[in-house]
Design a protein around this motif. Sequence first.
Motif, mmCIF file in Angstrom:
data_model
loop_
_atom_site.group_PDB
_atom_site.id
_atom_site.type_symbol
_atom_site.label_atom_id
_atom_site.label_comp_id
_atom_site.label_asym_id
_atom_site.label_seq_id
_atom_site.Cartn_x
_atom_site.Cartn_y
_atom_site.Cartn_z
ATOM 1 N N LEU A 161 43.609 -136.996 0.307
ATOM 2 C CA LEU A 161 44.126 -135.793 -0.337
ATOM 3 C C LEU A 161 45.505 -135.431 0.195
ATOM 4 C CD1 LEU A 161 43.416 -133.606 -2.412
ATOM 5 C CD2 LEU A 161 42.452 -132.251 -0.545
ATOM 6 N N ASP A 162 45.745 -135.694 1.482
ATOM 7 C CA ASP A 162 47.053 -135.331 2.039
ATOM 8 C C ASP A 162 48.160 -136.285 1.588
ATOM 9 O OD1 ASP A 162 46.473 -137.579 3.555
ATOM 10 O OD2 ASP A 162 46.241 -136.499 5.445
ATOM 11 N N ALA A 163 47.788 -137.330 0.843
ATOM 12 C CA ALA A 163 48.791 -138.237 0.290
ATOM 13 C C ALA A 163 49.015 -137.993 -1.201
ATOM 14 C CB ALA A 163 48.367 -139.691 0.514
ATOM 15 N N LEU A 164 48.419 -136.916 -1.718
ATOM 16 C CA LEU A 164 48.561 -136.585 -3.137
ATOM 17 C C LEU A 164 49.975 -136.044 -3.376
ATOM 18 C CD1 LEU A 164 47.162 -136.303 -5.903
ATOM 19 C CD2 LEU A 164 46.418 -134.019 -5.200
ATOM 20 N N GLY A 165 50.815 -136.869 -3.980
ATOM 21 C CA GLY A 165 52.200 -136.489 -4.209
ATOM 22 C C GLY A 165 52.454 -136.041 -5.631
ATOM 23 N N ALA A 166 53.712 -135.726 -5.910
ATOM 24 C CA ALA A 166 54.091 -135.172 -7.206
ATOM 25 C C ALA A 166 53.774 -136.126 -8.352
ATOM 26 C CB ALA A 166 55.566 -134.803 -7.206
ATOM 27 N N GLU A 167 54.042 -137.416 -8.180
ATOM 28 C CA GLU A 167 53.806 -138.362 -9.270
ATOM 29 C C GLU A 167 52.315 -138.504 -9.564
ATOM 30 O OE1 GLU A 167 56.209 -139.500 -11.241
ATOM 31 O OE2 GLU A 167 57.433 -138.194 -9.987
ATOM 32 N N ASP A 168 51.509 -138.584 -8.504
ATOM 33 C CA ASP A 168 50.057 -138.629 -8.707
ATOM 34 C C ASP A 168 49.584 -137.369 -9.412
ATOM 35 O OD1 ASP A 168 49.641 -141.100 -7.429
ATOM 36 O OD2 ASP A 168 49.641 -140.138 -5.464
ATOM 37 N N LEU A 169 50.117 -136.230 -8.985
ATOM 38 C CA LEU A 169 49.705 -134.962 -9.574
ATOM 39 C C LEU A 169 50.095 -134.861 -11.041
ATOM 40 C CD1 LEU A 169 50.188 -132.041 -7.037
ATOM 41 C CD2 LEU A 169 48.168 -132.566 -8.403
ATOM 42 N N LYS A 170 51.253 -135.357 -11.392
ATOM 43 C CA LYS A 170 51.673 -135.306 -12.791
ATOM 44 C C LYS A 170 50.688 -136.062 -13.677
ATOM 45 C CE LYS A 170 56.638 -134.722 -11.947
ATOM 46 N NZ LYS A 170 57.969 -135.375 -12.024
ATOM 47 N N ASP B 31 46.295 -123.410 5.882
ATOM 48 C CA ASP B 31 47.391 -124.148 6.507
ATOM 49 C C ASP B 31 47.212 -125.657 6.389
ATOM 50 O OD1 ASP B 31 48.537 -121.734 7.256
ATOM 51 O OD2 ASP B 31 47.541 -121.713 9.207
ATOM 52 N N GLY B 32 45.984 -126.118 6.565
ATOM 53 C CA GLY B 32 45.750 -127.555 6.572
ATOM 54 C C GLY B 32 45.730 -128.195 5.197
ATOM 55 N N GLN B 33 45.324 -127.432 4.164
ATOM 56 C CA GLN B 33 45.136 -128.039 2.851
ATOM 57 C C GLN B 33 45.888 -127.337 1.718
ATOM 58 O OE1 GLN B 33 43.423 -130.923 2.552
ATOM 59 N NE2 GLN B 33 43.094 -130.888 4.769
ATOM 60 N N LEU B 34 45.711 -126.032 1.591
ATOM 61 C CA LEU B 34 46.264 -125.357 0.412
ATOM 62 C C LEU B 34 47.782 -125.242 0.423
ATOM 63 C CD1 LEU B 34 43.632 -122.523 -0.218
ATOM 64 C CD2 LEU B 34 43.891 -124.712 -1.407
ATOM 65 N N ARG B 35 48.364 -125.002 1.577
ATOM 66 C CA ARG B 35 49.838 -124.934 1.612
ATOM 67 C C ARG B 35 50.460 -126.283 1.229
ATOM 68 N NH1 ARG B 35 51.798 -120.079 3.652
ATOM 69 N NH2 ARG B 35 50.455 -118.957 5.137
ATOM 70 N N PRO B 36 49.997 -127.411 1.801
ATOM 71 C CA PRO B 36 50.544 -128.695 1.348
ATOM 72 C C PRO B 36 50.296 -128.959 -0.137
ATOM 73 C CG PRO B 36 49.421 -128.967 3.450
ATOM 74 C CD PRO B 36 49.108 -127.583 2.973
ATOM 75 N N LEU B 37 49.117 -128.571 -0.634
ATOM 76 C CA LEU B 37 48.849 -128.737 -2.059
ATOM 77 C C LEU B 37 49.795 -127.889 -2.895
ATOM 78 C CD1 LEU B 37 44.953 -128.849 -2.397
ATOM 79 C CD2 LEU B 37 46.565 -130.619 -3.097
ATOM 80 N N ARG B 38 50.072 -126.667 -2.437
ATOM 81 C CA ARG B 38 51.008 -125.802 -3.157
ATOM 82 C C ARG B 38 52.373 -126.480 -3.259
ATOM 83 N NH1 ARG B 38 53.856 -124.235 -6.289
ATOM 84 N NH2 ARG B 38 54.858 -122.206 -6.516
ATOM 85 N N GLU B 39 52.820 -127.101 -2.179
ATOM 86 C CA GLU B 39 54.115 -127.791 -2.204
ATOM 87 C C GLU B 39 54.084 -128.953 -3.191
ATOM 88 O OE1 GLU B 39 56.958 -126.892 -0.644
ATOM 89 O OE2 GLU B 39 55.810 -125.082 -0.153
ATOM 90 N N ALA B 40 52.992 -129.721 -3.177
ATOM 91 C CA ALA B 40 52.877 -130.858 -4.091
ATOM 92 C C ALA B 40 52.855 -130.394 -5.536
ATOM 93 C CB ALA B 40 51.627 -131.665 -3.761
#
Length: 235
Positions: free
Chosen positions: A36-45, A129-138
């Motif tokens: 999940l921490d490798a979920l980037g913008a392209e994957d998300l699109k 901090d560990g999950q939702l903030r990084p997801l918000r950025e992605a």
Amino acid sequence: MPDLVTRALAEVSELGPYFAISTDPAQEADPTWRRLDALGAEDLKLLIAAYAHRLGGVEDRVAASILFQGLASRLWSPVIACAAGYGVVPGLTGLHWRWAPGAPIALWLADPAGVAASDPVTVHSAVVDGQLRPLREAFGAAVKLADGLLWGNAASALVGTLWAGSLRSELAEPITGLVGSLLTMEPLTGAGYFTAGPSGGVVQPDAFVRRSCCLYYRVPPGGGMCGDCALLHHP
């Protein structure tokens, strides 16, 4: 601690699919799991586009909003239940996800670990901090959505964990305390309010009103409004 985390996650998964995180080591053989921490913008699109199609061809931002809220529910639910019922906060580092059209997103924790705690600060650190903030950025790199909307989604998902108290009464009061405290912590502060206070130490989730809208009403045909939507009239 890994044994306690594994047992706690297995038992809270019985509360429903939103509370389920697999810890089965045999899952490692499945190549479809992705961190999940490798979920980037392209994957998300790609994922957002698939969700948009599944929802009847909605705008990407509508699909992204609903996807974010679903992921927030999947993260909050097991952690809140484990903290309230077992006094342990699972560590979510190494969390993996898997999704196929027509199925819910599945989660798998490769190396179960955690800390003996049930306080809101530790829960906030693990989930926000560990999950939702990084997801918000992605998500922000994939589609334009307002902070207030996404953190409102996260708050709504958090309040949804209160329903666990109706399934296991011993969880009702500790979950009420956790949820109430977490809603006072950034970035959830001001995301919503309760129209009625706790009774017997327990607050009802359907008394929550958020200050933003998740955009579900834009899902065709006539997706309607969630019970906590700011667009509804609340007494």
